[in-house]
Design a protein around this motif. Structure first.
Motif, PDB file in Angstrom:
ATOM      1  N   ILE A  56       0.836  -1.200   0.000  1.00  0.00           N
ATOM      2  CA  ILE A  56       0.000   0.000   0.000  1.00  0.00           C
ATOM      3  C   ILE A  56       0.874   1.253   0.000  1.00  0.00           C
ATOM      4  O   ILE A  56       0.593   2.231  -0.715  1.00  0.00           O
ATOM      5  CB  ILE A  56      -0.942  -0.008   1.219  1.00  0.00           C
ATOM      6  CG1 ILE A  56      -1.933  -1.161   1.117  1.00  0.00           C
ATOM      7  CG2 ILE A  56      -1.688   1.319   1.340  1.00  0.00           C
ATOM      8  CD1 ILE A  56      -2.765  -1.372   2.367  1.00  0.00           C
ATOM      9  N   LYS A  57       1.937   1.235   0.790  1.00  0.00           N
ATOM     10  CA  LYS A  57       2.850   2.377   0.871  1.00  0.00           C
ATOM     11  C   LYS A  57       3.420   2.710  -0.507  1.00  0.00           C
ATOM     12  O   LYS A  57       3.450   3.875  -0.927  1.00  0.00           O
ATOM     13  CB  LYS A  57       3.976   2.086   1.857  1.00  0.00           C
ATOM     14  CG  LYS A  57       5.026   3.191   1.934  1.00  0.00           C
ATOM     15  CD  LYS A  57       6.129   2.857   2.937  1.00  0.00           C
ATOM     16  CE  LYS A  57       7.139   4.001   3.008  1.00  0.00           C
ATOM     17  NZ  LYS A  57       8.185   3.764   4.023  1.00  0.00           N
ATOM     18  N   GLN A  58       3.863   1.690  -1.222  1.00  0.00           N
ATOM     19  CA  GLN A  58       4.455   1.907  -2.548  1.00  0.00           C
ATOM     20  C   GLN A  58       3.409   2.340  -3.560  1.00  0.00           C
ATOM     21  O   GLN A  58       3.668   3.199  -4.411  1.00  0.00           O
ATOM     22  CB  GLN A  58       5.152   0.627  -3.003  1.00  0.00           C
ATOM     23  CG  GLN A  58       6.352   0.243  -2.142  1.00  0.00           C
ATOM     24  CD  GLN A  58       6.914  -1.126  -2.483  1.00  0.00           C
ATOM     25  OE1 GLN A  58       6.574  -1.713  -3.523  1.00  0.00           O
ATOM     26  NE2 GLN A  58       7.762  -1.664  -1.614  1.00  0.00           N
ATOM     27  N   ASP A  59       2.214   1.758  -3.482  1.00  0.00           N
ATOM     28  CA  ASP A  59       1.170   2.067  -4.453  1.00  0.00           C
ATOM     29  C   ASP A  59       0.613   3.481  -4.261  1.00  0.00           C
ATOM     30  O   ASP A  59       0.424   4.230  -5.235  1.00  0.00           O
ATOM     31  CB  ASP A  59       0.046   1.037  -4.329  1.00  0.00           C
ATOM     32  CG  ASP A  59      -0.982   1.159  -5.448  1.00  0.00           C
ATOM     33  OD1 ASP A  59      -0.727   1.887  -6.422  1.00  0.00           O
ATOM     34  OD2 ASP A  59      -2.048   0.516  -5.349  1.00  0.00           O
ATOM     35  N   LEU A  60       0.380   3.868  -3.003  1.00  0.00           N
ATOM     36  CA  LEU A  60      -0.228   5.166  -2.721  1.00  0.00           C
ATOM     37  C   LEU A  60       0.766   6.235  -2.298  1.00  0.00           C
ATOM     38  O   LEU A  60       0.393   7.385  -2.076  1.00  0.00           O
ATOM     39  CB  LEU A  60      -1.292   5.009  -1.630  1.00  0.00           C
ATOM     40  CG  LEU A  60      -2.462   4.051  -1.944  1.00  0.00           C
ATOM     41  CD1 LEU A  60      -3.471   4.052  -0.805  1.00  0.00           C
ATOM     42  CD2 LEU A  60      -3.138   4.400  -3.262  1.00  0.00           C
ATOM     43  N   GLY A  61       2.059   5.866  -2.178  1.00  0.00           N
ATOM     44  CA  GLY A  61       3.098   6.830  -1.825  1.00  0.00           C
ATOM     45  C   GLY A  61       2.966   7.382  -0.417  1.00  0.00           C
ATOM     46  O   GLY A  61       3.009   8.601  -0.215  1.00  0.00           O
ATOM     47  N   LEU A  62       2.846   6.497   0.570  1.00  0.00           N
ATOM     48  CA  LEU A  62       2.625   6.916   1.953  1.00  0.00           C
ATOM     49  C   LEU A  62       3.923   6.931   2.755  1.00  0.00           C
ATOM     50  O   LEU A  62       4.893   6.265   2.407  1.00  0.00           O
ATOM     51  CB  LEU A  62       1.622   5.976   2.635  1.00  0.00           C
ATOM     52  CG  LEU A  62       0.283   5.758   1.925  1.00  0.00           C
ATOM     53  CD1 LEU A  62      -0.613   4.862   2.757  1.00  0.00           C
ATOM     54  CD2 LEU A  62      -0.407   7.078   1.620  1.00  0.00           C
ATOM     55  N   SER A  63       3.927   7.670   3.866  1.00  0.00           N
ATOM     56  CA  SER A  63       5.053   7.684   4.805  1.00  0.00           C
ATOM     57  C   SER A  63       4.789   6.687   5.932  1.00  0.00           C
ATOM     58  O   SER A  63       3.672   6.183   6.080  1.00  0.00           O
ATOM     59  CB  SER A  63       5.233   9.082   5.398  1.00  0.00           C
ATOM     60  OG  SER A  63       4.132   9.397   6.242  1.00  0.00           O
ATOM     61  N   ASP A  64       5.814   6.416   6.759  1.00  0.00           N
ATOM     62  CA  ASP A  64       5.615   5.539   7.911  1.00  0.00           C
ATOM     63  C   ASP A  64       4.636   6.148   8.907  1.00  0.00           C
ATOM     64  O   ASP A  64       3.871   5.425   9.564  1.00  0.00           O
ATOM     65  CB  ASP A  64       6.954   5.259   8.610  1.00  0.00           C
ATOM     66  CG  ASP A  64       7.758   4.181   7.901  1.00  0.00           C
ATOM     67  OD1 ASP A  64       7.218   3.564   6.963  1.00  0.00           O
ATOM     68  OD2 ASP A  64       8.926   3.960   8.283  1.00  0.00           O
ATOM     69  N   SER A  65       4.643   7.446   9.042  1.00  0.00           N
ATOM     70  CA  SER A  65       3.686   8.094   9.941  1.00  0.00           C
ATOM     71  C   SER A  65       2.248   7.877   9.464  1.00  0.00           C
ATOM     72  O   SER A  65       1.340   7.634  10.269  1.00  0.00           O
ATOM     73  CB  SER A  65       3.984   9.589  10.053  1.00  0.00           C
ATOM     74  OG  SER A  65       5.252   9.813  10.618  1.00  0.00           O
ATOM     75  N   LEU A  70      -2.947   4.654   9.829  1.00  0.00           N
ATOM     76  CA  LEU A  70      -3.876   3.669   9.268  1.00  0.00           C
ATOM     77  C   LEU A  70      -3.975   2.416  10.122  1.00  0.00           C
ATOM     78  O   LEU A  70      -5.056   1.850  10.299  1.00  0.00           O
ATOM     79  CB  LEU A  70      -3.454   3.290   7.845  1.00  0.00           C
ATOM     80  CG  LEU A  70      -3.637   4.356   6.769  1.00  0.00           C
ATOM     81  CD1 LEU A  70      -2.975   3.921   5.474  1.00  0.00           C
ATOM     82  CD2 LEU A  70      -5.124   4.634   6.535  1.00  0.00           C
ATOM     83  N   THR A  71      -2.832   1.943  10.633  1.00  0.00           N
ATOM     84  CA  THR A  71      -2.821   0.715  11.425  1.00  0.00           C
ATOM     85  C   THR A  71      -3.065   0.976  12.902  1.00  0.00           C
ATOM     86  O   THR A  71      -3.349   0.039  13.651  1.00  0.00           O
ATOM     87  CB  THR A  71      -1.471  -0.023  11.272  1.00  0.00           C
ATOM     88  OG1 THR A  71      -0.406   0.868  11.650  1.00  0.00           O
ATOM     89  CG2 THR A  71      -1.264  -0.473   9.840  1.00  0.00           C
ATOM     90  N   GLY A  72      -2.953   2.248  13.322  1.00  0.00           N
ATOM     91  CA  GLY A  72      -3.050   2.551  14.736  1.00  0.00           C
ATOM     92  C   GLY A  72      -4.181   3.480  15.089  1.00  0.00           C
ATOM     93  O   GLY A  72      -5.345   3.095  15.148  1.00  0.00           O
ATOM     94  N   ILE A  73      -3.838   4.754  15.273  1.00  0.00           N
ATOM     95  CA  ILE A  73      -4.764   5.659  15.948  1.00  0.00           C
ATOM     96  C   ILE A  73      -6.025   5.971  15.147  1.00  0.00           C
ATOM     97  O   ILE A  73      -7.095   6.167  15.725  1.00  0.00           O
ATOM     98  CB  ILE A  73      -4.034   6.966  16.341  1.00  0.00           C
ATOM     99  CG1 ILE A  73      -4.807   7.692  17.434  1.00  0.00           C
ATOM    100  CG2 ILE A  73      -3.790   7.860  15.129  1.00  0.00           C
ATOM    101  CD1 ILE A  73      -4.015   8.776  18.109  1.00  0.00           C
ATOM    102  N   ARG A 126     -10.880   2.641   6.894  1.00  0.00           N
ATOM    103  CA  ARG A 126     -10.320   2.054   8.115  1.00  0.00           C
ATOM    104  C   ARG A 126     -11.064   2.560   9.356  1.00  0.00           C
ATOM    105  O   ARG A 126     -11.259   1.823  10.313  1.00  0.00           O
ATOM    106  CB  ARG A 126      -8.839   2.405   8.223  1.00  0.00           C
ATOM    107  CG  ARG A 126      -7.964   1.687   7.231  1.00  0.00           C
ATOM    108  CD  ARG A 126      -7.923   0.203   7.475  1.00  0.00           C
ATOM    109  NE  ARG A 126      -7.264  -0.131   8.739  1.00  0.00           N
ATOM    110  CZ  ARG A 126      -7.258  -1.359   9.262  1.00  0.00           C
ATOM    111  NH1 ARG A 126      -7.888  -2.346   8.649  1.00  0.00           N
ATOM    112  NH2 ARG A 126      -6.629  -1.596  10.396  1.00  0.00           N
ATOM    113  N   ILE A 127     -11.483   3.813   9.340  1.00  0.00           N
ATOM    114  CA  ILE A 127     -12.301   4.329  10.437  1.00  0.00           C
ATOM    115  C   ILE A 127     -13.611   3.547  10.514  1.00  0.00           C
ATOM    116  O   ILE A 127     -14.081   3.185  11.603  1.00  0.00           O
ATOM    117  CB  ILE A 127     -12.567   5.832  10.241  1.00  0.00           C
ATOM    118  CG1 ILE A 127     -11.279   6.634  10.484  1.00  0.00           C
ATOM    119  CG2 ILE A 127     -13.684   6.307  11.167  1.00  0.00           C
ATOM    120  CD1 ILE A 127     -11.391   8.100  10.129  1.00  0.00           C
ATOM    121  N   GLY A 128     -14.200   3.253   9.358  1.00  0.00           N
ATOM    122  CA  GLY A 128     -15.430   2.460   9.320  1.00  0.00           C
ATOM    123  C   GLY A 128     -15.237   1.064   9.880  1.00  0.00           C
ATOM    124  O   GLY A 128     -16.111   0.533  10.583  1.00  0.00           O
TER     125      GLY A 128
END
Length: 442
Positions: A56-65, A70-73, A126-128
């Protein structure tokens, strides 16, 4: 409103015309099995994000934060915000109906995760998922506590909690291989669809048990106010210590489970299919064994001294720490994977004893709320802040340690959490006998 088990009062309590199904060990175990399967799908849909996040990070160009959000808060915040009002409803309404609606909701949202085209869309989906999953465990804990007596409750709750490990097993296994061959979007869709069937089984095959049926004192039918319930729970020192300690132990488990996969993919030549298989073995099979053994030992030893409910989880964390350190500092891939099996086994030992303690310290009509309060703290700290803090730490350390930064961040956060958690469970041990006894004599 009427319910097919009997007559519902204005308070929402169901007066049963026939409670005999729960006299049958077979039916009681069927209900426990279905609740466990539901919890497994809860965690498949929740944890599949872990093995997919690098793609997902590579596909959507996301940072670790952003991954940490997405996985946490982002998930945990809405999970816990909805958890307490849903639990309050579960203490007055039909619990299996709440679980059925919740299961259908999070399953649909998981499918929508696979259709997201950018970070905001994925964040909303993810919130859903978090909103839907808030309606799973509090009512399930309440049902289980009403159909199993106190001396068997930690074991039964540990069996239910194994759903977590089953979900992680299939989340990693299916997610890893589906991602490798069909992509991360298809992985979300495939694991989300079966939840609709589970929702129907919950609604039409489970009968609502009498509240407090397996305790010495049955529910009076009068539901304490929210403030009265909170005052009673917070007035128990052991409850407060267990909630904080379990939150710290949850942080160690989630931190390792969520960030171990990115750490391996960044530092070793391994594909998601093979990695998912290893993680399924560790967090799924061995983690499930740890969950079961934790509940069994606490029940067995706790009959003589309830302090064992705090000592068993504490011992598991102490065993975990040296193995966790070497997992993130050694360079041999298969040695690292093998060492990770120990933290994966010990990470969920605390769950059954912790839930059993909380359920044993409150009245029957507070049980769903008590679980929600426990999950509020464990998910805000363990699932919400933990992965997010590790992601921030990884970004901060990346200039000095490169791809190893996430490993060092996991170690720093986990060792601090372990110290606080051990302190809290040790403090709880001083009050647990008194607080659990008081709930059965008041």
């Amino acid at each position: 409103m009427p319910d097919n088990q009997g007559t519902a009062l204005s308070s929402g309590e169901v007066v049963r015309n026939d409670d005999r199904p729960y006299d049958s060990k077979l039916y009681r175990n069927y209900v426990l099995l279905l609740l466990t399967i539901t919890y497994a799908f809860n965690f498949i849909d929740r944890q599949i994000m872990v093995i997919l996040q690098e793609s997902i990070k590579q596909d959507l160009g996301l940072s670790d934060s952003q991954l940490g959000l997405l996985t946490g808060i982002a998930f945990a915040a809405f999970y816990v915000i909805m958890g307490i009002p849903v639990a309050r409803l579960a203490d007055r309404w039909v619990r299996r109906s709440i679980m059925s609606i919740a299961t259908g909701t999070w399953s649909l949202m998981t499918v929508l995760c696979g259709m997201a085209q950018n970070f905001p869309q994925l964040l909303l989906a993810r919130i859903g998922v978090g909103v839907g999953e808030s309606g799973c465990s509090p009512p399930a804990h309440s049902i289980i506590s009403d159909i199993y007596p106190p001396e068997k409750r930690a074991t039964a709750l540990s069996i239910y909690s194994v759903g977590l490990n089953i979900g992680i097993l299939f989340g990693f296994l299916l997610g890893g291989w589906i991602n490798e061959y069909y992509g991360w979007r298809m992985a979300f869709i495939i694991v989300g669809v079966p939840g609709i069937l589970i929702a129907l089984l919950l609604q039409f095959t489970i009968r609502e048990p009498v509240r407090g049926a397996t305790d010495a004192i049955k529910s009076s039918g009068e539901m304490p106010s929210f403030m009265a319930s909170m005052k009673m729970m917070m007035g128990k020192k052991a409850f407060r210590h267990v909630a904080i300690g379990a939150s710290c132990f949850t942080l160690i488990g989630y931190g390792g489970a969520i960030w171990f996969a990115p750490y391996m993919l960044r530092n070793f030549e391994i594909q998601t299919g093979e990695l998912g298989t290893w993680l399924a073995l560790g967090s799924g099979i061995l983690g499930g064994l740890g969950t079961l053994v934790g509940g069994y030992l606490a029940d067995k030893k706790g009959r003589q001294d309830r302090r064992w409910y705090t000592w068993v989880p504490t011992a598991a964390v102490v065993i975990t720490l040296p193995f966790l350190y070497f997992t993130y500092t050694l360079d041999s891939m298969y040695l690292v994977l093998s060492l990770f099996m120990v933290p994966a086994t010990m990470a969920t030992v605390f769950m059954g004893p912790s839930i059993a303690m909380v359920q044993g310290m409150v009245e029957a009509r507070m049980r769903a709320l008590a679980s929600a309060v426990l999950f509020f703290t464990t998910n805000i700290i363990g699932l919400g802040l933990g992965p997010f803090l590790i992601g921030i730490g990884s970004d901060m350390l990346s200039d000095d340690f490169g791809t190893r930064s996430v490993g060092y961040s996991v170690l720093i956060v986990s060792f601090v959490a372990a110290a606080v958690g051990i302190w809290q469970f040790t403090s709880a041990s001083r009050h647990i006998n008194e607080d659990m006894q008081a709930s059965h004599t008041s």
